[in-house]
Write an enzyme that holds these catalytic residues in place. Sequence first.
Site, short mmCIF file in Angstrom:
data_model
loop_
_atom_site.label_atom_id
_atom_site.label_comp_id
_atom_site.label_asym_id
_atom_site.label_seq_id
_atom_site.Cartn_x
_atom_site.Cartn_y
_atom_site.Cartn_z
N LYS A 79 43.75 29.88 44.02
CA LYS A 79 43.65 31.15 44.74
C LYS A 79 44.07 30.87 45.91
CE LYS A 79 40.65 35.09 45.49
NZ LYS A 79 39.36 35.95 45.26
N SER A 154 39.29 40.33 42.89
CA SER A 154 40.29 40.04 43.66
C SER A 154 40.95 38.91 43.49
CB SER A 154 40.04 39.79 45.27
OG SER A 154 39.08 38.65 45.32
N SER A 178 34.76 38.87 41.97
CA SER A 178 36.19 38.90 41.97
C SER A 178 36.57 37.68 41.04
CB SER A 178 36.47 38.06 43.49
OG SER A 178 36.84 39.37 44.38
#
Lengths: 487, 98
Positions: A79, A154, A178
């Site tokens: 990420k 997210s 997330s």
Amino acid sequence: MNLLSLTAVELGKKIKAHEVTVEEATRAALDAIHKKEDKINSFVTVDEEGALARAKEVQKGIDDGTYTGPLAGVPVAIKDNMCTKGLLTTCSSKILYNFLPTYTAEAVINLEKAGAVIIGKTNMDEFAMGSTTETSAFGATKNPWNTEHVPGGSSGGSCAAVAAEECYYALGSDTGGSIRQPSSFCGVTGIKPTYGTVSRYGLIAYGSSLDQIGPVAKDVTDCATILEIITSYDKKDSTSVKREDTDFTSALVDDVKGMKIGIPRDYLGEGLDPEVKDAILAAAKKLEEKGAIVEEFDLSLVEYAIPAYYVIAAAEASSNLARFDGVKYGYRTEQYEGLHNMYKKSRSEGFGPEVKRRIMLGSFVLSSGYYDAYYLKALRTKALIKQAFDKAFAKYDVIIGPAAPTTAPKLGESLSDPLKMYLGDVYTVSVNLAGLPGITVPCGQDSKGLPIGLQLIGDCFKEKNIIRAAYSFEQTREYKHSPVAEA
Amino acid sequence: MANVISDETMEYVGILAKLELSDEEKEAAKKDMESMLDYIDKLNELDTSNVEPMSHVFPVKNVFREDVVENGDGGEETLANAPERRDRAFVVPMTVEG
């Protein structure tokens, strides 16, 4: 053979047995990315050159016995809020559009020590603020099950990349759901560990008392294996916890006989899509058939978790994001008059609307006159929520429920009404407030074919309970590959 | 119970947040914040008079270490990210009028 349809552990075994080289595994992932990125957009940066060079190095390390672990040679996507030395790290924000970290996040270093090949950085909601990956400054990521829908957020890029089979596994981060919510939307498995388990060193901070890094992969075995590797006590993270029982893979046991599982009635009420509810109750039934003792109970305080969470997360964000000022790195506005004007213009031009919204809210609830009424009130509520979970875990080994009230919404439906988007986090945020571990595993699909995830929550430091229950449940169904994965 | 935020408060929060919003953005931010605060006011239903604020779920304490340099000189790499630099320094607009 399509290598990308393998789990990370399966591929690791083939690499170890010299059936597949690290370079072949890396090239296969790069080819998949080239083929699918137009449709999915799950990556901000693909490090083709770096990955291929690293593949050669890791192959040598495997051949000479340096790397012996289960994931040696398996390529991974990270990420884009985790620092990677010399590799662009943007947090999907314009304000970090050109940022090259001078060091690597501890969790990523742990993977590298185990022989990982970093293939690229995945898309996310800007600074992890959002539930759909639509707030990214580099365009939305699409759901591999239906590209008209969002992947969740997210960590939407990480989950979509795994579901689309552009990579074998990924790291995400979870501040209010997330990892667990996009895992649910994308039909993959993800763990948010107990707070303090994985070092936050090198994770660009959003809500520091809530943030945790965790794995995203095709199954529970992969996630337990990855978690075992990234877990470490780190003196560079002052909230890092020294843990001993971190042999998470020992909990990969298909047995829930006598395990006490609670389903909060408050998680099954108003707002929950009936198809999601049916899938969750069917999963509970499966666990019961395997010998678990499953019952419904009242957790209480569920409706207070979101307001408390948004106050705390926004407050911490407003403080953490003060460092982006156009001086040391990232975006600086072109024209300004004096220092303060430069700060203000750089930040106003560099941050997107959702980030600005949360910084404003956070600055407000921390300002004198409002601090007690909002910020301290939220921290007191957090204490009550923690007590409610303590009470529940005195009775149950594991709590199960949905990860989100619905399946993935269509692109463009969520951002117009932020409050409505926030309400979608109702089943995930309390886990962060209480510091608990949680895992999402796929448990079905709705009538539109979109995945539904089952969330399992454990008491602090009891990852093994949720891994065992999730693994047992997983044995009752086949992994389903997304349409984009199979294309 | 609807929250109303004055323009002065918005101005003040903008200073704290170091954000310069256009008039249009300011109006939208005000509306967003008012509706969020209306929602957050739900917390007032809870009696928390005897509850201590919990900033961390586990007891945290200061973690001390000896003040010994363990990493090398990353100055050059760090400055390479600077929007503007001169020699071994970050360049910022003049801060003190001379």
